[in-house]
Write a protein that holds these residues in place. Sequence first.
Motif, short mmCIF file in Angstrom:
data_model
loop_
_atom_site.label_atom_id
_atom_site.label_comp_id
_atom_site.label_asym_id
_atom_site.label_seq_id
_atom_site.Cartn_x
_atom_site.Cartn_y
_atom_site.Cartn_z
N PRO A 185 43.35 42.32 27.01
CA PRO A 185 43.28 41.96 28.10
C PRO A 185 42.42 41.21 28.88
O PRO A 185 42.02 40.69 28.96
CB PRO A 185 42.65 44.12 28.76
CG PRO A 185 42.33 44.05 26.85
CD PRO A 185 42.79 43.03 25.94
N TYR A 186 42.59 41.47 30.02
CA TYR A 186 42.23 40.53 30.84
C TYR A 186 40.60 41.22 31.25
O TYR A 186 41.04 41.73 32.24
CB TYR A 186 42.43 39.45 31.32
CG TYR A 186 43.33 38.40 30.84
CD1 TYR A 186 43.13 36.99 30.23
CD2 TYR A 186 45.01 38.71 30.47
CE1 TYR A 186 43.82 36.34 29.57
CE2 TYR A 186 45.26 38.11 29.75
CZ TYR A 186 45.14 36.97 29.01
OH TYR A 186 45.60 35.90 28.22
N LEU A 187 39.54 40.69 31.56
CA LEU A 187 37.86 41.27 32.53
C LEU A 187 38.46 40.10 34.25
O LEU A 187 38.21 39.21 34.13
CB LEU A 187 37.62 41.30 31.79
CG LEU A 187 35.85 41.33 32.54
CD1 LEU A 187 36.45 43.35 32.99
CD2 LEU A 187 34.03 41.20 31.77
N PHE A 195 42.28 44.12 33.22
CA PHE A 195 43.97 43.85 33.09
C PHE A 195 44.62 43.85 32.21
O PHE A 195 44.01 43.38 31.20
CB PHE A 195 43.89 42.68 34.18
CG PHE A 195 43.53 43.33 35.57
CD1 PHE A 195 41.74 42.85 36.16
CD2 PHE A 195 44.24 43.58 36.60
CE1 PHE A 195 41.85 43.04 37.28
CE2 PHE A 195 43.01 43.57 37.79
CZ PHE A 195 42.54 43.23 38.35
N GLY A 196 45.44 44.09 31.90
CA GLY A 196 46.95 44.09 30.83
C GLY A 196 47.22 42.68 30.12
O GLY A 196 47.21 42.13 29.57
N GLN A 226 48.30 40.04 36.30
CA GLN A 226 47.72 40.79 37.02
C GLN A 226 46.14 40.03 37.39
O GLN A 226 45.81 40.28 38.45
CB GLN A 226 47.43 42.26 36.04
CG GLN A 226 48.91 42.67 35.52
CD GLN A 226 48.43 44.25 34.94
OE1 GLN A 226 47.77 44.16 34.02
NE2 GLN A 226 49.93 44.94 35.21
N ALA A 227 45.20 39.67 36.08
CA ALA A 227 44.84 38.85 36.40
C ALA A 227 44.50 38.17 37.07
O ALA A 227 43.45 38.18 38.91
CB ALA A 227 44.06 38.64 35.44
N ASP A 228 45.72 37.07 37.82
CA ASP A 228 45.60 36.32 38.37
C ASP A 228 46.03 36.42 39.69
O ASP A 228 45.12 36.83 41.30
CB ASP A 228 47.08 35.41 38.78
CG ASP A 228 46.23 34.27 37.17
OD1 ASP A 228 45.28 33.76 37.28
OD2 ASP A 228 47.58 34.13 36.80
N ALA A 229 46.73 37.92 40.00
CA ALA A 229 46.66 38.71 41.55
C ALA A 229 45.94 39.64 41.72
O ALA A 229 45.59 39.20 43.02
CB ALA A 229 48.06 40.04 41.33
N ALA A 230 45.02 39.58 40.58
CA ALA A 230 43.60 40.13 41.41
C ALA A 230 42.92 39.41 42.21
O ALA A 230 42.00 39.34 43.29
CB ALA A 230 43.51 41.05 40.71
N ARG A 231 42.80 38.09 41.62
CA ARG A 231 41.84 36.55 41.80
C ARG A 231 42.56 36.40 42.65
O ARG A 231 41.82 36.48 44.40
CB ARG A 231 42.40 35.73 40.68
CG ARG A 231 41.17 35.84 40.20
CD ARG A 231 40.74 34.65 39.07
NE ARG A 231 41.56 34.72 38.38
CZ ARG A 231 42.49 34.33 37.01
NH1 ARG A 231 41.55 35.56 36.19
NH2 ARG A 231 43.40 34.35 36.50
N LEU A 232 44.17 36.61 43.32
CA LEU A 232 44.45 36.06 44.87
C LEU A 232 43.80 37.02 45.61
O LEU A 232 43.28 36.74 46.97
CB LEU A 232 45.59 35.48 44.90
CG LEU A 232 46.58 34.76 43.89
CD1 LEU A 232 47.58 34.65 43.72
CD2 LEU A 232 45.82 33.02 44.65
N ALA A 233 43.33 37.96 45.22
CA ALA A 233 43.49 38.91 46.03
C ALA A 233 41.59 39.40 46.01
O ALA A 233 41.73 39.37 47.76
CB ALA A 233 44.24 40.93 45.77
N GLN A 234 41.62 38.74 45.54
CA GLN A 234 40.18 39.15 46.04
C GLN A 234 39.92 37.55 46.54
O GLN A 234 38.83 37.56 47.68
CB GLN A 234 39.44 38.80 44.28
CG GLN A 234 37.48 39.20 45.13
CD GLN A 234 37.27 40.04 45.46
OE1 GLN A 234 37.58 41.39 45.27
NE2 GLN A 234 35.87 40.02 46.60
#
Length: 374
Positions: free
Chosen positions: A2-4, A14-15, A19-27
């Motif tokens: 998992p990634y934090l 994130f699993g 998913q982590a990259d998508a979250a960073r882009l959203a942020q």
Amino acid sequence: MPYLATDRYKTARFGSEAQADAARLAQNCVDSARRAQLDPYVAPTAELFLGGGDRTAVRFDMSPANKAKVVGVAGLVLAVTVAVTALVATRLVRPLRALTAAAQQPPELHVRVPVTTRDESGILAAAFNDLPERRERLEAQRKAMVSDIAHELRSPLTNIRGWLEVTKDGVVAPDPELLASLHEEALVLQRVIDDLQDLAAADADTLRLHREPVRADELIGQVGAAYRVAADTAGVALRTETEGTPWLDAGPVRMRQALGNLVSNALRHTPADGTVTLAAWCEGDDVVREVADTGSGIAAEDLPHVFDRFWRAEKSRSRRTGGNGLGLPIVRHLVAAHGSTARATSEPGAGSVFTLRVPGLAGSAPGPGPAPLQ
């Protein structure tokens, strides 16, 4: 594995990396939107620059040439200052030297200095030029006073000496009439000496006053009674009048002397069947005393001199009309010693009025009208 993913508000796991990259882009998208919304309300970025070896250019250095310039300018300023100071000092000292030279001359030369300016030196020079004129007037007054004193003392002494010599030689018998005449001449001498002593005391500011509350009506009543016989002998009516009961703080002896001199002077200048009136009344906070006569009066050009020593309107020096010229000056000094004033008004042929104004005391009150004192 998992990634934090973290941001400033929350933390998530994130699993997978996608998913982590998508979250960073959203942020990042959220951060960009927030910056766009807050950009109008945020001050622009301040930039601070720190120098690294920059130096200010030297505008003046103490090179030999510049030192020479400094010395030259300072010397020029000093020379101008000394020149201006010397010029001003010369202009200031020149009038003082002229005044000193003139002051060292003998007084009889009456040296004057030219007045060339209107500043303090010019004012001083003008005042110095007035000194000779005042000295001339004082010298003339001194000579006249010495002459008048010598005359006033010589006349009775001559009479006394003459009568004593003829009595000693047996020409005239020492009868009561002769002794009365000699006594009268001695009284004249005594009066002149007393008057001169009073004037000397007044000039030295040692005139003695014993102040006390005095009723003006009683004061003029005493003076009227003292001169009643002299008035009857001269055929002059002597009247005394008061309004109310005015009180004053004065030396009674000196005040009687002043009023007596005025009454005596009025009796000498009032012909027979004339009237001399001695009155007193309140006027505001002052007590006014007045001696009025129906005599010959005083000419307008002589009126300013009536209080001068040894001055007489009639130059004949007759004791019947002229007196010794000391009575009125003594009145002025006696009244001045009380902090009061003396004034004379006159009209030729209509008589004279002498007015003394003295500060009154509490309790002075005007009465119903003039009341003659018996």
